[in-house]
Write a protein that holds these residues in place. Structure first.
Motif, PDB file in Angstrom:
ATOM      1  N   PRO A   1       0.816  -1.214   0.000  1.00  0.00           N
ATOM      2  CA  PRO A   1       0.000   0.000   0.000  1.00  0.00           C
ATOM      3  C   PRO A   1       0.852   1.268   0.000  1.00  0.00           C
ATOM      4  N   MET A   2       0.275   2.324  -0.546  1.00  0.00           N
ATOM      5  CA  MET A   2       0.941   3.638  -0.521  1.00  0.00           C
ATOM      6  C   MET A   2       0.130   4.596   0.350  1.00  0.00           C
ATOM      7  N   THR A   3       0.817   5.340   1.161  1.00  0.00           N
ATOM      8  CA  THR A   3       0.110   6.279   2.036  1.00  0.00           C
ATOM      9  C   THR A   3      -0.317   7.530   1.256  1.00  0.00           C
TER      10      THR A   3
ATOM     11  N   GLY B   1      -2.472   2.441   4.273  1.00  0.00           N
ATOM     12  CA  GLY B   1      -2.400   3.202   3.024  1.00  0.00           C
ATOM     13  C   GLY B   1      -3.379   2.664   2.009  1.00  0.00           C
ATOM     14  N   TRP B   2      -3.142   3.051   0.760  1.00  0.00           N
ATOM     15  CA  TRP B   2      -4.085   2.732  -0.314  1.00  0.00           C
ATOM     16  C   TRP B   2      -3.560   1.621  -1.200  1.00  0.00           C
TER      17      TRP B   2
ATOM     18  N   ALA C   1      -6.317   1.239   4.323  1.00  0.00           N
ATOM     19  CA  ALA C   1      -6.108   0.639   5.646  1.00  0.00           C
ATOM     20  C   ALA C   1      -5.466   1.676   6.547  1.00  0.00           C
ATOM     21  N   ARG C   2      -5.921   1.762   7.775  1.00  0.00           N
ATOM     22  CA  ARG C   2      -5.377   2.737   8.709  1.00  0.00           C
ATOM     23  C   ARG C   2      -4.217   2.144   9.497  1.00  0.00           C
ATOM     24  N   GLY C   3      -3.560   3.000  10.204  1.00  0.00           N
ATOM     25  CA  GLY C   3      -2.514   2.557  11.122  1.00  0.00           C
ATOM     26  C   GLY C   3      -1.214   2.182  10.440  1.00  0.00           C
TER      27      GLY C   3
END
Lengths: 147, 147
Positions: free
Chosen positions: A23-25, A62-63, A56-58
DNA sequence: CAATTTGAAACATATGAAGTTACATGAAAC
DNA sequence: GTTTCATGTAACTTCATATGTTTCAAATTG
């Protein structure tokens, strides 16, 4: 009139995500796009609602893309963004009493509807996978030019 | 984004002028269009520069059409208005270094260019005389409906 | 618990079309 | 020739809206 560049933005973001492992933030995407993480979240949030990406958090959040690149077209992205107005030109009054203005609106509307239909047809014909292929081609050409 | 409605406005004005004997003042046109005389002068001034209308000052002055209705197309009017931007959607950055963004821009530009070409072609195919005929048809239908 | 990251509200900035005010310029009427 | 009417134009205001920014709550992980 300020142009809406969100379609361009999300395409840019999605292709970077496609090239990236994990994931990318919003912050990382903001750096790619040259904008603010909050703007990224606001825009990507629309794609999340359409089921095209997941967030996704935390830690390690990211995405990430949650759809098949070959099945996501530019048109779907345009729809996910809420089908923003395509034209910067329009009628002065959409429901005029004046018969002259009704004739004017009819002529303009007809031309704009045809152009819009063509644009959406072209959007529907281009997938994220097509763009990824084009990017790969450009990347290979760029690497060859570095020698 | 606020849409540019000047093309719609000048068409509305020109058809009223075509139906009207003698010149029409900016104030009279402003009443037809529901806007300010200064806005009318500003917009009609562009058509004057293109030679499509002429303005006379003083008593019995005002605006009159100085071209053949059959030869003035919507496209000519669009050009006379300075070819304002057609699309409300655009690229985030027109000259990016990023190869990903270049691929995105190329895809979007291609689609928009095709849609723009079609729109301008349709504009070129419609003359003021065509609109006047359509108005006459609507007017006759309206009169018939009054009985 | 501490750090990280999204979600979202609230507010600020920038841009451009349209509207408004004010006045100079020119043309016709008297 | 003076009054009246009309355009020409500059300067300013208003309005809409895309984008940017600040701030904090909520959720997730180490």
């Amino acid at each position: 009139m300020k142009r809406d560049s969100r379609l361009s933005s999300v395409l840019h973001a999605l292709l970077h995500m496609a090239e990236h492992d994990g994931p990318m933030t919003s912050e990382a995407l903001g750096l790619c796009l040259g904008t603010n993480p909050v703007v990224v979240r606001r825009t990507m949030g629309l794609l999340r609602e359409a089921g095209l990406v997941a967030a996704a958090r935390g830690h390690a959040g990211g995405w990430r893309i949650s759809a098949d690149l070959t099945t996501v077209s530019l048109r779907q992205l345009h729809e996910a963004l809420g089908e923003p107005a395509i034209f910067a030109i329009g009628n002065r009054n959409e429901t005029p009493d004046c018969l002259v203005e009704q004739a004017v609106n009819a002529a303009l509307d007809h031309a704009f509807e045809e152009a819009e239909a063509l644009l959406l047809e072209r959007f529907a014909a281009v997938s994220l996978a097509d763009l990824a292929v084009d990017f790969a081609r450009r990347h290979a050409a760029w690497r060859a030019a570095q020698e």
